[in-house]
Design a protein around this motif. Structure first.
Motif, mmCIF file in Angstrom:
data_model
loop_
_atom_site.group_PDB
_atom_site.id
_atom_site.type_symbol
_atom_site.label_atom_id
_atom_site.label_comp_id
_atom_site.label_asym_id
_atom_site.label_seq_id
_atom_site.Cartn_x
_atom_site.Cartn_y
_atom_site.Cartn_z
ATOM 1 N N LEU A 179 -26.437 30.077 20.644
ATOM 2 C CA LEU A 179 -27.321 31.244 20.699
ATOM 3 C C LEU A 179 -27.147 31.981 22.021
ATOM 4 N N PHE A 180 -27.060 31.231 23.071
ATOM 5 C CA PHE A 180 -26.888 31.843 24.394
ATOM 6 C C PHE A 180 -25.575 32.624 24.463
ATOM 7 N N TYR A 181 -24.519 31.986 23.997
ATOM 8 C CA TYR A 181 -23.205 32.631 24.039
ATOM 9 C C TYR A 181 -23.186 33.884 23.155
ATOM 10 N N ALA A 182 -23.773 33.775 21.979
ATOM 11 C CA ALA A 182 -23.789 34.918 21.058
ATOM 12 C C ALA A 182 -24.591 36.074 21.644
ATOM 13 N N ARG A 183 -25.710 35.753 22.263
ATOM 14 C CA ARG A 183 -26.532 36.805 22.856
ATOM 15 C C ARG A 183 -25.795 37.483 24.010
ATOM 16 N N GLN A 184 -25.095 36.679 24.784
ATOM 17 C CA GLN A 184 -24.328 37.273 25.892
ATOM 18 C C GLN A 184 -23.305 38.281 25.356
#
Lengths: 212, 174
Positions: free
Chosen positions: A196-201
Motif C-alpha cells: 500500500l505504501f509503495y502504491a501510494r508513493q
C-alpha cells in the motif's frame, strides 16, 4: 438484507467495519447453499454482488469485463462451495475468488489496450462535498474537469502492478482493513501495508499536479 | 521487508482523491437481474457437467459423425468418376466432324491422347456454300419465293465472287 457497502462508509477512513469470521446469516445461507439450495445462494449473490462487481470494476476499469468476471466469480464459487469450510467469512472467500480471477485476467490482458470507461460516472459526483472542495477550494485543481480527473485517476491506477492496484483498491476505495486484505490475498498484513505504501508513493508521484 | 505505514496525513490528498472512485457505478438496473444471470450460468454449467463421460463418448461416436469424412470422400469420388465417364463416352459423339479432324496432320501427342482439335473455321464464302446449299431448300408449294432465287449464278452475279452475299448470310444463317 444487503450489507452496508464500503462505498457508503465515511470518507475519512477505510473502515473496518469489522467483518466477523462468519456472519450468522451468511453461515445459514452458506449451509443451505452447500446442500443445493439455489435460493439461498441467490441471497448470497445479492448480498455481495455490488462489492464484488465494484472491486473488479476498479481493477479493470471496464464495465463489460467487470460484469463478466463478477458473474464468473460467483459461478466458480458455487462450484467450489462444497469445499468451503467456513474458516474465513464467505465475504472474504468470494473476494478471494474474484480478486484472483481478475488478477489472472489482467495478466492475460496486459498486452491489450486498456479501456477506461468513464461513462458510468455517477452524476452525484458533482455534488459530493469532497469533490466540490477538490475542484473549487484548491486553486490549482479548479480547472480540472471532473471527467479529466477521473481519467487521470483511472490511468494512474492502471499503471500500477496488479498486486499494488489490488491493495489500493481494496483499502483506499473499498475500505477494507489490512487484516481483511491479508486474508483475501493470503499474505501477512505487513505485506499489505508495504504494498500500500509503495502504491501510494507511485500514485502520488503520477498525480502530484492534482494534489498541490 | 515490511515497512511502517506513513503518517496518515502524508497521503491524505491522495486518499481523498481515490475516494472519488466510489462514485463510479454500473448502468442503472445492472444489479436487478445480476443474480438471475449468475444462476442461469450455473444451470448451464451444471447441465454440461452432469453429462457423463459415456454420454459424451456416445455423442462423439455417432455414426454420422464418424463416417462423415468417408461419406464426403465417396461423394467426391462419385462426382469425379461420373464426370470422367461423361467425357469419355459422350465427348466424341458430340462432335461429328471428329473423324475428319483426326485424319488431318497434327501434333503426335494430341492424337495419341485421343483428343480432337476442332477444324479451322472455313472461309466465309465456303461456309455459306456448304451450309446453306443443302439446308435452305425453298419450297415452291408453300412459299412464293422465286425458284431461281438461291441459284449460284444469281449469287455470283450479285457480288462477283463465288457464293458471297451478306444478305443471304443474314437471312438464312442456321
Amino acid at each position: 438484507m444487503v450489507a452496508a457497502l464500503p462505498m457508503d462508509l465515511p470518507a475519512d477512513h477505510a473502515v473496518p467495519a469489522h467483518v466477523p469470521p462468519m456472519d450468522l446469516a451468511d453461515r445459514d445461507l452458506v449451509r443451505r447453499a452447500q446442500a443445493g439450495d439455489k435460493s439461498a445462494y441467490d441471497d448470497l449473490v445479492r448480498r455481495y454482488q455490488e462489492r464484488v462487481y465494484s472491486t473488479i470494476y476498479h481493477m479493470t476499469s471496464n464495465h463489460e469485463d467487470a460484469s463478466d468476471l463478477a458473474q464468473d466469480s460467483f459461478v466458480r464459487a458455487w462450484s467450489a462451495l462444497r469445499s468451503f469450510k467456513g474458516d474465513s467469512s464467505f465475504y472474504t472467500w468470494i473476494y478471494r475468488i474474484a480478486v484472483n480471477r481478475t488478477i489472472n485476467f489482467l495478466k492475460q490482458r496486459r498486452n491489450r489496450t486498456s479501456h477506461l470507461s468513464l461513462n458510468d460516472l455517477e452524476v452525484g459526483t458533482e455534488n459530493d462535498p469532497e469533490m466540490v472542495e477538490l475542484v473549487s477550494h484548491k486553486t490549482p485543481r479548479r480547472d480540472a474537469a471532473l471527467s479529466e480527473l477521473h481519467q487521470r485517476l483511472n490511468a494512474a491506477i492502471q499503471k500500477l502492478s496488479e498486486e499494488h492496484r489490488t491493495v489500493v483498491i481494496l483499502h483506499d476505495i473499498q475500505g477494507l482493513p489490512h487484516e481483511e486484505i491479508a486474508q483475501i490475498l493470503r499474505c501477512n498484513p505487513g505485506t499489505v501495508r508495504s504494498r500500500l505504501f509503495y502504491a501510494r508513493q507511485q500514485l502520488q508521484a503520477w498525480l502530484s499536479d492534482l494534489m498541490k | 521487508m515490511d515497512r511502517l505505514p506513513p503518517p496518515s496525513d502524508e497521503f491524505e490528498s491522495l486518499r481523498r482523491l481515490l475516494t472519488l472512485k466510489r462514485h463510479e457505478k454500473p448502468p442503472p438496473g445492472f444489479f436487478s437481474d445480476f443474480s438471475d444471470r449468475v444462476l442461469s450460468r450455473i444451470a448451464v454449467e451444471e447441465e454440461l457437467r452432469t453429462r457423463s463421460w459415456s454420454t459424451r463418448l456416445a455423442d462423439w461416436l455417432q455414426p454420422g459423425r464418424l463416417f462423415a469424412p468417408a461419406n464426403a470422400l465417396a461423394a467426391c469420388g462419385l462426382i469425379f468418376v461420373g464426370a470422367g465417364l461423361y467425357l469419355v463416352l459422350s465427348g466424341p459423339k458430340s462432335h461429328p466432324n471428329t473423324s475428319v479432324v483426326v485424319t488431318q496432320p497434327g501434333p503426335a501427342e494430341t492424337r495419341a491422347a485421343g483428343f480432337s482439335v476442332p477444324p479451322p473455321a472455313p472461309p466465309l464464302e465456303q461456309y455459306i456454300v456448304i451450309r446453306l446449299a443443302p439446308t435452305v431448300q425453298p419450297d415452291a408449294e408453300t412459299n412464293d419465293i422465286p425458284k431461281d432465287l438461291f441459284t449460284l449464278p444469281r449469287l455470283r452475279s450479285v457480288q462477283g465472287t463465288p457464293a458471297f452475299s451478306p444478305k443471304m448470310v443474314l437471312d438464312h444463317r442456321p
